[in-house]
Write an enzyme that holds these catalytic residues in place. Structure first.
Site, PDB file in Angstrom:
ATOM      1  N   HIS A   1       4.035  11.604  -6.604  1.00  0.00           N
ATOM      2  CA  HIS A   1       2.789  11.185  -7.241  1.00  0.00           C
ATOM      3  C   HIS A   1       2.623   9.678  -7.137  1.00  0.00           C
ATOM      4  O   HIS A   1       3.563   8.967  -6.803  1.00  0.00           O
ATOM      5  CB  HIS A   1       2.767  11.595  -8.715  1.00  0.00           C
ATOM      6  CG  HIS A   1       3.819  10.924  -9.545  1.00  0.00           C
ATOM      7  ND1 HIS A   1       5.094  11.421  -9.687  1.00  0.00           N
ATOM      8  CD2 HIS A   1       3.793   9.777 -10.278  1.00  0.00           C
ATOM      9  CE1 HIS A   1       5.800  10.625 -10.464  1.00  0.00           C
ATOM     10  NE2 HIS A   1       5.028   9.604 -10.838  1.00  0.00           N
TER      11      HIS A   1
ATOM     12  N   GLU B   1      -0.019  10.263 -12.028  1.00  0.00           N
ATOM     13  CA  GLU B   1       0.504  10.094 -13.386  1.00  0.00           C
ATOM     14  C   GLU B   1      -0.370   9.092 -14.124  1.00  0.00           C
ATOM     15  O   GLU B   1      -0.721   8.041 -13.590  1.00  0.00           O
ATOM     16  CB  GLU B   1       1.944   9.587 -13.347  1.00  0.00           C
ATOM     17  CG  GLU B   1       2.552   9.417 -14.724  1.00  0.00           C
ATOM     18  CD  GLU B   1       4.014   9.004 -14.680  1.00  0.00           C
ATOM     19  OE1 GLU B   1       4.602   8.903 -15.770  1.00  0.00           O
ATOM     20  OE2 GLU B   1       4.565   8.783 -13.581  1.00  0.00           O
TER      21      GLU B   1
ATOM     22  N   GLN C   1       0.824  -1.205   0.000  1.00  0.00           N
ATOM     23  CA  GLN C   1       0.000   0.000   0.000  1.00  0.00           C
ATOM     24  C   GLN C   1       0.855   1.252   0.000  1.00  0.00           C
ATOM     25  O   GLN C   1       2.010   1.233   0.396  1.00  0.00           O
ATOM     26  CB  GLN C   1      -0.908   0.035   1.230  1.00  0.00           C
ATOM     27  CG  GLN C   1      -0.125   0.104   2.527  1.00  0.00           C
ATOM     28  CD  GLN C   1      -0.969  -0.052   3.760  1.00  0.00           C
ATOM     29  OE1 GLN C   1      -1.247   0.933   4.420  1.00  0.00           O
ATOM     30  NE2 GLN C   1      -1.350  -1.273   4.069  1.00  0.00           N
TER      31      GLN C   1
ATOM     32  N   GLU D   1      -4.255   3.423   0.252  1.00  0.00           N
ATOM     33  CA  GLU D   1      -4.900   3.632   1.548  1.00  0.00           C
ATOM     34  C   GLU D   1      -5.175   5.122   1.705  1.00  0.00           C
ATOM     35  O   GLU D   1      -4.254   5.932   1.674  1.00  0.00           O
ATOM     36  CB  GLU D   1      -3.991   3.153   2.681  1.00  0.00           C
ATOM     37  CG  GLU D   1      -4.522   3.470   4.062  1.00  0.00           C
ATOM     38  CD  GLU D   1      -3.502   3.197   5.159  1.00  0.00           C
ATOM     39  OE1 GLU D   1      -3.714   3.710   6.270  1.00  0.00           O
ATOM     40  OE2 GLU D   1      -2.496   2.499   4.912  1.00  0.00           O
TER      41      GLU D   1
END
Length: 184
Positions: free
Chosen positions: A127, A173, A34, A100
């Protein structure tokens, strides 16, 4: 004598590889599970990540004593999500590359509350990336949905990839993995 540097001033391929170690056998079952983003308003964020980006909410966890909630999203079929609580939690936390979202209760009503996206000083986090079959088609849809762009596919020097923003200003992105070789 100094090691030759690539034109970018970064590490050469050889230098980068020399900094890396072979994985210890004890880590063979580790996975990047995550990445977490703090969000101001979970209603706006859940709508964005599910409706705009097509992710699925696979687990929600509330922590009333600490006054926060976690929302785990992934590209999974909702019919595959186990129904039983403990099994569902274990399943959700064993998926690869989940997102998350952490919501600290009350931030949605605080007009002064915002989170730093890492793309202005002081820089840090940059990002997340979403792979899509066709960047141009995805971006056309994002435009129709009123999504805010940082970079459209034909802007700048790197053609064929885009950056959009989520409701908290985090950059995402948008890329096609098969087309990235021409950019790198």
């Amino acid at each position: 004598m100094a090691e030759p540097q690539p034109p970018s001033g970064g590490l050469t391929d050889e230098a980068a590889l020399s900094c890396c170690s072979d994985a210890d056998p004890s880590t063979k079952d580790f996975l990047l599970q995550q990445t977490m983003l703090r969000v101001k308003d979970p209603k706006k964020s859940l709508d964005f990540y599910t409706r705009v980006l097509g992710m699925t909410l696979i687990q929600k966890c509330d922590f009333p004593i600490m006054k926060f909630s976690l929302y785990f999203l992934a590209y999974e079929d909702k019919n595959d999500i186990p129904k039983e609580k403990d099994e569902k939690i274990a399943w959700a936390l064993s998926r690869k590359a989940t997102l998350e979202l952490t919501h600290n209760w009350g931030t949605e009503d605080d007009e002064t509350q915002s989170y730093h996206n890492g793309n202005s000083d002081p820089r840090g986090f940059g990002h997340i990336g979403i792979a899509v079959p066709d960047v141009y088609s995805a971006c056309k849809r994002f435009e129709e949905l009123g999504v805010k762009f940082v970079k459209k596919p034909d802007d700048g020097k790197m053609k064929g990839l885009a950056f959009i923003q989520d409701p908290d200003g985090y950059w995402i992105e948008i890329l096609n993995p098969n087309k990235m070789a021409t950019l790198m």
